[in-house]
Scaffold this motif. Structure first.
Motif, PDB file in Angstrom:
ATOM      1  N   ALA A 249      12.583  -0.454  -9.077  1.00 45.68           N
ATOM      2  CA  ALA A 249      11.573   0.567  -9.325  1.00 45.68           C
ATOM      3  C   ALA A 249      10.236  -0.074  -9.667  1.00 45.68           C
ATOM      4  O   ALA A 249       9.194   0.319  -9.162  1.00 45.68           O
ATOM      5  CB  ALA A 249      12.029   1.479 -10.457  1.00 45.68           C
ATOM      6  N   GLU A 250      10.291  -1.099 -10.538  1.00 46.40           N
ATOM      7  CA  GLU A 250       9.037  -1.715 -10.997  1.00 46.40           C
ATOM      8  C   GLU A 250       8.275  -2.413  -9.884  1.00 46.40           C
ATOM      9  O   GLU A 250       7.059  -2.467  -9.891  1.00 46.40           O
ATOM     10  CB  GLU A 250       9.348  -2.744 -12.086  1.00 46.40           C
ATOM     11  CG  GLU A 250       9.573  -2.123 -13.432  1.00 46.40           C
ATOM     12  CD  GLU A 250       9.677  -3.184 -14.506  1.00 46.40           C
ATOM     13  OE1 GLU A 250       9.675  -2.820 -15.672  1.00 46.40           O
ATOM     14  OE2 GLU A 250       9.752  -4.389 -14.164  1.00 46.40           O
TER      15      GLU A 250
ATOM     16  N   ASN B  19       2.688 -14.393  -1.873  1.00 49.02           N
ATOM     17  CA  ASN B  19       2.330 -15.481  -2.791  1.00 49.02           C
ATOM     18  C   ASN B  19       1.611 -14.933  -4.009  1.00 49.02           C
ATOM     19  O   ASN B  19       1.843 -15.376  -5.133  1.00 49.02           O
ATOM     20  CB  ASN B  19       1.416 -16.484  -2.090  1.00 49.02           C
ATOM     21  CG  ASN B  19       2.212 -17.371  -1.172  1.00 49.02           C
ATOM     22  OD1 ASN B  19       3.028 -18.159  -1.628  1.00 49.02           O
ATOM     23  ND2 ASN B  19       1.994 -17.219   0.121  1.00 49.02           N
ATOM     24  N   ILE B  20       0.727 -13.984  -3.757  1.00 48.32           N
ATOM     25  CA  ILE B  20      -0.060 -13.435  -4.852  1.00 48.32           C
ATOM     26  C   ILE B  20       0.865 -12.766  -5.869  1.00 48.32           C
ATOM     27  O   ILE B  20       0.725 -12.936  -7.074  1.00 48.32           O
ATOM     28  CB  ILE B  20      -1.086 -12.410  -4.313  1.00 48.32           C
ATOM     29  CG1 ILE B  20      -1.975 -13.104  -3.279  1.00 48.32           C
ATOM     30  CG2 ILE B  20      -1.919 -11.843  -5.451  1.00 48.32           C
ATOM     31  CD1 ILE B  20      -2.918 -12.164  -2.589  1.00 48.32           C
ATOM     32  N   GLU B  21       1.862 -12.024  -5.341  1.00 53.92           N
ATOM     33  CA  GLU B  21       2.776 -11.353  -6.252  1.00 53.92           C
ATOM     34  C   GLU B  21       3.579 -12.370  -7.057  1.00 53.92           C
ATOM     35  O   GLU B  21       3.766 -12.213  -8.271  1.00 53.92           O
ATOM     36  CB  GLU B  21       3.720 -10.440  -5.471  1.00 53.92           C
ATOM     37  CG  GLU B  21       4.586  -9.644  -6.409  1.00 53.92           C
ATOM     38  CD  GLU B  21       5.480  -8.658  -5.686  1.00 53.92           C
ATOM     39  OE1 GLU B  21       5.008  -7.551  -5.432  1.00 53.92           O
ATOM     40  OE2 GLU B  21       6.626  -9.005  -5.383  1.00 53.92           O
ATOM     41  N   GLN B 148       8.510   3.427 -19.328  1.00 54.73           N
ATOM     42  CA  GLN B 148       8.023   4.460 -18.405  1.00 54.73           C
ATOM     43  C   GLN B 148       6.558   4.270 -18.042  1.00 54.73           C
ATOM     44  O   GLN B 148       5.770   5.206 -18.087  1.00 54.73           O
ATOM     45  CB  GLN B 148       8.249   5.853 -18.985  1.00 54.73           C
ATOM     46  CG  GLN B 148       9.717   6.155 -19.123  1.00 54.73           C
ATOM     47  CD  GLN B 148      10.000   7.545 -19.614  1.00 54.73           C
ATOM     48  OE1 GLN B 148       9.109   8.234 -20.090  1.00 54.73           O
ATOM     49  NE2 GLN B 148      11.237   7.965 -19.513  1.00 54.73           N
ATOM     50  N   LEU B 149       6.229   3.041 -17.728  1.00 53.73           N
ATOM     51  CA  LEU B 149       4.853   2.757 -17.322  1.00 53.73           C
ATOM     52  C   LEU B 149       4.805   2.655 -15.801  1.00 53.73           C
ATOM     53  O   LEU B 149       5.784   2.261 -15.178  1.00 53.73           O
ATOM     54  CB  LEU B 149       4.395   1.438 -17.935  1.00 53.73           C
ATOM     55  CG  LEU B 149       4.218   1.461 -19.449  1.00 53.73           C
ATOM     56  CD1 LEU B 149       3.924   0.068 -19.958  1.00 53.73           C
ATOM     57  CD2 LEU B 149       3.103   2.413 -19.830  1.00 53.73           C
ATOM     58  N   PRO B 150       3.683   3.011 -15.200  1.00 47.16           N
ATOM     59  CA  PRO B 150       3.598   2.923 -13.737  1.00 47.16           C
ATOM     60  C   PRO B 150       3.474   1.475 -13.279  1.00 47.16           C
ATOM     61  O   PRO B 150       3.180   0.582 -14.063  1.00 47.16           O
ATOM     62  CB  PRO B 150       2.308   3.686 -13.428  1.00 47.16           C
ATOM     63  CG  PRO B 150       1.492   3.540 -14.662  1.00 47.16           C
ATOM     64  CD  PRO B 150       2.450   3.495 -15.810  1.00 47.16           C
ATOM     65  N   THR B 151       3.738   1.284 -11.995  1.00 45.15           N
ATOM     66  CA  THR B 151       3.530  -0.031 -11.395  1.00 45.15           C
ATOM     67  C   THR B 151       2.233   0.016 -10.604  1.00 45.15           C
ATOM     68  O   THR B 151       1.964   0.991  -9.922  1.00 45.15           O
ATOM     69  CB  THR B 151       4.702  -0.363 -10.461  1.00 45.15           C
ATOM     70  OG1 THR B 151       5.871  -0.492 -11.245  1.00 45.15           O
ATOM     71  CG2 THR B 151       4.474  -1.650  -9.719  1.00 45.15           C
ATOM     72  N   ASP B 156      -1.369  -2.662   0.234  1.00 44.02           N
ATOM     73  CA  ASP B 156      -0.351  -1.949   0.974  1.00 44.02           C
ATOM     74  C   ASP B 156       1.056  -2.213   0.412  1.00 44.02           C
ATOM     75  O   ASP B 156       1.987  -2.525   1.136  1.00 44.02           O
ATOM     76  CB  ASP B 156      -0.418  -2.360   2.460  1.00 44.02           C
ATOM     77  CG  ASP B 156       0.333  -1.375   3.321  1.00 44.02           C
ATOM     78  OD1 ASP B 156       0.523  -0.242   2.844  1.00 44.02           O
ATOM     79  OD2 ASP B 156       0.734  -1.751   4.424  1.00 44.02           O
ATOM     80  N   TYR B 157       1.180  -2.108  -0.890  1.00 44.40           N
ATOM     81  CA  TYR B 157       2.465  -2.252  -1.580  1.00 44.40           C
ATOM     82  C   TYR B 157       3.087  -3.634  -1.484  1.00 44.40           C
ATOM     83  O   TYR B 157       4.253  -3.810  -1.785  1.00 44.40           O
ATOM     84  CB  TYR B 157       3.467  -1.205  -1.086  1.00 44.40           C
ATOM     85  CG  TYR B 157       3.184   0.155  -1.651  1.00 44.40           C
ATOM     86  CD1 TYR B 157       3.630   0.484  -2.936  1.00 44.40           C
ATOM     87  CD2 TYR B 157       2.452   1.085  -0.941  1.00 44.40           C
ATOM     88  CE1 TYR B 157       3.349   1.719  -3.484  1.00 44.40           C
ATOM     89  CE2 TYR B 157       2.161   2.337  -1.478  1.00 44.40           C
ATOM     90  CZ  TYR B 157       2.620   2.645  -2.746  1.00 44.40           C
ATOM     91  OH  TYR B 157       2.338   3.845  -3.292  1.00 44.40           O
ATOM     92  N   MET B 158       2.350  -4.621  -1.034  1.00 45.18           N
ATOM     93  CA  MET B 158       2.947  -5.943  -0.963  1.00 45.18           C
ATOM     94  C   MET B 158       2.801  -6.666  -2.304  1.00 45.18           C
ATOM     95  O   MET B 158       3.557  -7.558  -2.622  1.00 45.18           O
ATOM     96  CB  MET B 158       2.317  -6.771   0.163  1.00 45.18           C
ATOM     97  CG  MET B 158       2.838  -6.417   1.530  1.00 45.18           C
ATOM     98  SD  MET B 158       4.633  -6.226   1.589  1.00 45.18           S
ATOM     99  CE  MET B 158       5.132  -7.934   1.674  1.00 45.18           C
ATOM    100  N   VAL B 159       1.802  -6.321  -3.079  1.00 45.65           N
ATOM    101  CA  VAL B 159       1.633  -6.937  -4.385  1.00 45.65           C
ATOM    102  C   VAL B 159       1.797  -5.856  -5.447  1.00 45.65           C
ATOM    103  O   VAL B 159       1.058  -4.876  -5.454  1.00 45.65           O
ATOM    104  CB  VAL B 159       0.235  -7.586  -4.511  1.00 45.65           C
ATOM    105  CG1 VAL B 159       0.056  -8.174  -5.900  1.00 45.65           C
ATOM    106  CG2 VAL B 159       0.063  -8.642  -3.453  1.00 45.65           C
ATOM    107  N   ASN B 160       2.793  -6.018  -6.288  1.00 46.18           N
ATOM    108  CA  ASN B 160       3.059  -5.014  -7.309  1.00 46.18           C
ATOM    109  C   ASN B 160       3.089  -5.648  -8.680  1.00 46.18           C
ATOM    110  O   ASN B 160       3.753  -6.652  -8.897  1.00 46.18           O
ATOM    111  CB  ASN B 160       4.425  -4.360  -7.057  1.00 46.18           C
ATOM    112  CG  ASN B 160       4.445  -3.641  -5.738  1.00 46.18           C
ATOM    113  OD1 ASN B 160       3.997  -2.524  -5.636  1.00 46.18           O
ATOM    114  ND2 ASN B 160       4.926  -4.320  -4.702  1.00 46.18           N
TER     115      ASN B 160
END
Lengths: 402, 314
Positions: A249-250, B19-21, B148-151, B156-160
């Motif tokens: 999820a994270e 790599n960044i993630e 319960q914190l957001p990500t 484009d969702y590659m780095v979270n």
């Protein structure tokens, strides 16, 4: 002289007492983890054993030949260490004169104890050692009521194949990501998944193995995100299930189908709520199954009795443990004797239904009559979705995006 | 082998953004390690004790925090979650500091003048007792605090970047700055540093070194308590999970050199990134191994440098 006489008298008296007691009671022995890392599951095991004993004794006991016996269990704490388990098995047999053993918790402990029981010709019915390596050594005195570990997640692989067909794709186009802990149990689960994947011609694109003291799966998650597999399978006991659910999820990892072991004992629904939605969980047993027997009644009856006594819903570890005791008593009755070899033969001939499932042993002592079930988390509940015969609901596929 | 090559290919040509993630997550994890390591380095430098029980203290802090947050939810369910999570840090700090003080009085005080080996054995024993104690009290079930914190997603969702980790790292940094400031600028901090430099001289100058030792150990407990509450909402709390943190902290101290505060921070951040990369390329099972291989390599390199300067390792 006087002292020696006295001592002799005491010894005699105590021997007589011991004989008198054992004439009425069959004492089973078990080394189960009450401390150490398996203590939670060890407690489920003990509760399962105890509930079975209590019900059997309340009904008068076990009739062997012409005598009726009560049942009792002598427990030792194996401290979750295999070496200690083997030592305690030896002590139960040699020192305490126990003639029949119930299994410990976990494959590792069972693996340590099985050679001991085999050496002394002591029949052991175990309920919590699923590793398939237990059943390749030709043990004659080991019997397991549960499904072996390579079956745990193979149903997820066939489910993925089924879903691919439904979408008009060839099952061989399914790509699998796998993350398995480096322990005998999880590696067996992995072997089962790989075998099934191979038979469908599926490709395993990630095959990570997780360390024992796992705390972080981020690198695996990153890989999953980059490769976008169709099925993600994880097995790493409850810690693996909890970590995978949280980090999926994270890290915004989306895979249309996710399957795990131990997600019920890790309580991923209670811990993570929405993040657990749609995850498939392998289980040995579910209270909604329609198996039944004359001791506990149906699976649901067992769940009710268990909850009344211990105050929590029985995990499958408790159910299979209770079933092991039941199998033992039936074997005593059929053998009509407490001779170890005769009881062993009676065990080998077992073919019965219990509330936990059908039980029939192959020549290696593993149960071949009971399939695994697959739960899915749907709206915060665990519902059985496979096999179709016991499904309470249809599988939700693909998994919803959060 | 094929696996490793495929992973490398993924990093270099197929999806370079990951790599960044890896780096970002590594740095965030490293910040938590830095906090834990700072406490270990403090005890090591001042008291000459390698605290093997460091990880167990961290886990204990996690449990305190877990029960505190849960209790507060029960009492006041409508209050913001984040408030209690942040408040749980001082609570855990005080609780673990008190516990550490008890341990100091019972065990550590008696072994202060003995050699390093006795200290290792003693703290190892404390760790075992703590693990089993926590197992009995809190059960072997995994515990987590769900923040319960957001990500936060980029590219484009590659780095979270998970919010919980971001929060953990920033709270860790705040705590570290506060503690470093305390040691550097307060009277108590001066006493600590004087004792670390020369015990006899410090005693002659009227510093109650025994008290300094007690305070240092309690301060380390407080640090572990804070780190524990971060671990509880970033990772998983389990009675036997402490070793992960002890061993990481040990490797970082070796890497940075004892008494090198700035070094600890950089070594911890570097280790976090390095660990993420080795986990990605070789697989997570080698993550621990790759961390520990650093210890002998650092020692060898250091010994080699010293020999060239005709010094020797004390």
């Amino acid at each position: 002289m006087k002292h020696m006489l006295l001592a002799g008298a005491v010894t005699l008296a105590s021997t007589a007492f011991a004989l008198g007691a054992s004439a009425q009671t069959i004492t089973l022995g078990a080394a189960v983890s009450q401390s150490g890392k398996y203590s939670t599951n060890g407690m489920h095991t003990i509760n399962g054993y105890n509930l079975a004993i209590e019900l059997i004794n309340a009904r008068g006991g076990v009739k062997v030949g012409d005598t009726t016996y009560k049942l009792a269990i002598k427990y030792y704490d194996d401290e979750s260490t295999p070496a200690r388990g083997a030592e305690l098995a030896e002590r139960l047999i040699k020192q305490d004169g126990i003639k029949f053993l119930l299994g410990p918790y976990s494959s590792g402990l069972t693996k340590a104890i099985a050679p001991v029981t085999e050496k002394y010709g002591v029949p052991m019915v175990e309920a919590n050692g699923a590793s398939r390596s237990l059943f390749t050594n030709g043990y004659k005195y080991l019997f397991a009521v549960l499904s072996t570990s390579e079956q745990y997640l193979s149903s997820a692989v066939s489910l993925a194949a089924e879903m691919a067909k439904k979408e008009g794709r060839d099952p061989s186009s399914v790509r699998i990501a796998a993350a398995f802990e480096n322990d005998p149990f999880s590696q067996d689960v992995r072997a089962g998944v790989l075998d099934d994947a191979k038979s469908f011609g599926m490709k395993v694109v990630i095959d990570d193995s997780l360390p024992k003291n796992l705390s972080d799966m981020t690198p695996t998650m990153t890989k999953v995100k980059a490769l976008k597999p169709d099925l993600f399978v994880v097995s790493g006991h409850s810690k693996g299930a909890a970590t995978a659910t949280r980090q999926m999820a994270e890290q915004n990892v989306y895979v249309p189908m996710v399957a795990m072991t131990h997600c019920d004992s890790a309580d991923i629904v209670g811990k993570f709520g929405k993040a657990a939605e749609g995850i498939l969980c392998a289980a040995q047993w579910a209270p909604s199954l329609t198996y039944q027997d004359d001791l506990f009644g149906t699976a649901a009856d067992f769940a009710k009795k268990f909850k009344e006594k211990y105050g929590y819903a029985p995990p499958y570890q408790a159910a299979e443990s209770a079933a092991a005791v039941e199998v033992f008593t039936k074997a005593f009755e059929r053998a009509g004797s407490l001779d170890q070899a005769k009881v062993r033969d009676a065990l080998a001939a077992t073919d019965m239904q219990t509330f936990y499932g059908n039980i029939k042993f192959d020549k290696n002592g593993k149960n071949i009559a009971k399939p695994m079930v697959l739960y899915q988390v749907q709206n915060g509940e665990l519902v059985v979705v496979a096999p179709t015969k016991w499904a309470q609901a249809k599988v939700v596929f693909p998994r919803k995006r959060n | 082998m094929d696996n490793i090559l495929a992973n490398l290919q993924l990093l270099t040509s197929l999806a370079p953004t990951i790599n960044i993630e890896l780096i970002a997550n590594g740095l965030l994890v490293g910040a938590i390690f830095a906090l834990i390591t700072y406490g270990m380095a403090l005890v090591w430098g001042v008291m000459d004790i390698i605290n093997v029980a460091q990880g167990a203290f961290v886990i204990l802090g996690g449990y305190v925090s877990f029960y505190f947050v849960n209790a507060m939810f029960q009492i006041a369910p409508d209050t913001p979650r984040l408030l209690w999570i942040i408040l749980s840090m001082p609570v855990a700090a005080v609780a673990v500091a008190l516990f550490a003080h008890i341990v100091f009085k019972l065990v550590i005080e008696r072994i202060l003048d003995r050699d390093l080996f006795v200290a290792l054995l003693a703290t190892f024993g404390i760790e075992l007792v703590m693990q089993q104690g926590m197992n009995q009290f809190f059960s072997a079930e995994e515990r987590i605090i769900d923040a319960q914190l957001p990500t936060f997603a980029f590219m484009d969702y590659m780095v979270n970047i998970p919010g919980s980790r971001l929060l953990g790292a920033s709270l860790g940094i705040v705590a570290a700055i506060f503690i470093v400031g305390l040691v550097r600028y307060s009277r108590f901090g001066r006493a600590i540093r004087a004792t670390a430099q020369n015990v006899r001289a410090a005693r002659i100058m009227g510093i109650d070194t025994n008290r300094v030792y007690a305070m240092t150990f309690a301060l380390n407990g407080a640090i572990c308590g804070i780190a524990g509450s971060i671990v509880a909402f970033v990772y998983v709390i389990h009675p036997f999970q402490g070793l992960v943190y002890t061993l990481r902290a040990f490797a970082i101290v070796i890497l940075a050199g004892i008494g090198n505060v700035v070094g600890v921070i950089f070594a911890a951040l570097g280790l976090g990134v390095y660990e993420n990369y080795s986990g990605f390329i070789l697989g997570p099972e080698f993550q621990d191994g790759m961390v520990f291989i650093i210890v002998p390599i650092t020692l060898l390199v250091r010994a080699w440098i010293m020999r060239r300067k005709r010094q020797y390792l004390k």
